[in-house]
Design a protein around this motif. Sequence first.
Motif: not given
Length: 187
Positions: A127-128, A159
């Motif tokens: 996700k990052l 993020r």
Amino acid sequence: MACLSNEDERAAAHARLFCPAQVRAVLRWLGRLGVPWCHRTDVAGQVWLNAWESWPRFDPKRGRPERWLNAITVHVASHYHQRMQHRREELVDSIDVTDPAPDAAATMESDSIRTGTIDALNELDPKLRVVLVAHDLNGVSMAQIAEDEGLSLSVIYKRRAKALGALRDIIGFRENVEDFARRVGPQ
């Protein structure tokens, strides 16, 4: 005995003049006239250029072609010496020209940094990693990433900040491990 025509005499003179033996003769004459070896071929080139340009005016009835070529050689050597009197050459220290391209060590270091960064990026949470790769590597705007991910812009910024922090931590940890390994040495 048959008398040669003017054209035949010129053709014979041309054959006698423009041959390798005469090239060597001109170089010898220039040496005797005091032209240094390092400049002799350049000056000889000027002799041959002058001979070629004045060939239409050559008259074989006035003398041997070798004498004509010798006169041109003396004339060119004289001009060479006149110019040398006015020339001033100064020796300077050698100039160190640096190549703008990186050397082998810099290229290897750059490749090593790139490989280490990619490895560190692959260790990030997916996700990052998506935000960091899309924005920082591919140049996608943060608003576009937020829209594509279906998240708010503030979440995408958080993020990215988290991804940068995690990337710094991973790279810092690897550098510490490498430093420790260098200090301890092979076991």
